[in-house]
Design a protein around this motif. Sequence first.
Motif, short mmCIF file in Angstrom:
data_model
loop_
_atom_site.label_atom_id
_atom_site.label_comp_id
_atom_site.label_asym_id
_atom_site.label_seq_id
_atom_site.Cartn_x
_atom_site.Cartn_y
_atom_site.Cartn_z
N UNK A 272 25.59 34.40 -23.33
CA UNK A 272 25.79 34.83 -21.94
C UNK A 272 27.14 35.49 -21.75
N UNK A 273 28.18 34.95 -22.38
CA UNK A 273 29.52 35.48 -22.18
C UNK A 273 29.68 36.89 -22.74
N UNK A 308 23.96 23.99 -18.20
CA UNK A 308 25.37 23.72 -17.90
C UNK A 308 25.61 22.23 -18.06
N UNK A 309 26.88 21.88 -18.09
CA UNK A 309 27.25 20.46 -18.13
C UNK A 309 28.32 20.26 -17.07
N UNK A 310 28.78 19.05 -16.92
CA UNK A 310 29.79 18.78 -15.90
C UNK A 310 31.15 19.30 -16.34
N UNK A 315 31.93 25.67 -12.99
CA UNK A 315 32.05 26.36 -11.71
C UNK A 315 32.22 27.86 -11.93
N UNK A 316 33.07 28.21 -12.89
CA UNK A 316 33.26 29.61 -13.20
C UNK A 316 32.00 30.21 -13.80
N UNK A 323 26.76 36.40 -10.11
CA UNK A 323 27.09 37.81 -10.04
C UNK A 323 26.19 38.65 -10.95
N UNK A 324 25.93 38.13 -12.14
CA UNK A 324 25.08 38.86 -13.09
C UNK A 324 23.64 38.90 -12.59
#
Length: 339
Positions: A272-273, A308-310, A315-316, A323-324
């Motif tokens: 993803x990045x 995702x994880x905690x 958040x970012x 946005x994507x």
Amino acid sequence: MSFFFKQSRARSAPSDVVRAVKDSLLALDTKTVPKILEEVEKNIASLRQMLSGDGETEPNQDQVSQIACEICKEDVLSLFVQKLPSLEWDARKDLVHCWAILLRQTIGTNYCCVDYIENHLEMLDFLVVCYNNKEIALNCGNMLRECIKYQPLAKYVLESTSFELFFKYVELPNFDIASDALATFKELLTKHENVVSQYLSAHYEQFFELYEKLLASQNYVTRRQSLKLLSEFLLEPPNAQIMKRYILEVRYLKTMMALLKDKSKNIKISAFHIFKVFVANPHKPHEIIEVLAKNHGELLMLLNNLPTSNGGEDEQLEEEKDLIIKEIERISRLPNAAS
């Protein structure tokens, strides 16, 4: 009487220690007999003690500098590399320790041993090829990483024909050797940013064609580590022009889209990045827009399900993902985008 039958005695002069090491290493040319190997091990252990101290006494820095100078003068540094395959485990370990110390020594403003290697670059080629030798691969990997801390030596390895061997080494069946090769590969691509940028500019097509094979590897560790490394060096500021070129190519966009489907959470997030840079690029060519538009349904599903994880980083990640997603939705509504 030959040197290895002489009684052991303390050698305080750097020249004596270097000469003893040289003579014992050269004696390996005649016969690799236990007595000679024992003498080599003893001499290299003495050298190590003079270079690093004995745990109670600090090394004499003047002597260390003299040893470095003498080792280059007597071509012992080259012998270290040539004779490494003939040595026993303890001697190889001590030799690698000495190698790291010697490369750090300066005479005036020059790194004398680094300068020596610059004049004997075949030593670097030998160290790279030694990844094929299971017995000494890890020793050579350590020695090679010490070398590539210095920009001229790293530049040579990057631009040599030997560099391409790393694309094979990182997939060797021996996990320890493959991991060590990957560590060296990473150092080569991240240690000296400007050198790497110049290399990638000059060898763009060749390099990324080989790198694509790593990203498509059947080996999970290879895929994950290669993808992580790609994001590390591709997103470095000196490689901005390389990244701009990379994100214009549909084939590399498709690679990241495929990796977004990987079973591994870590691979999905790493993909993803890099994928987000393709999408966020304000100067996307029509071919990129077309692929994003045609696949927008599947891409939106993949992004909405991105694991995702905690933690604060999530958040970012969520903000970037939103946005994507919005950009892909916008592209899908463009007239003739998918035509």
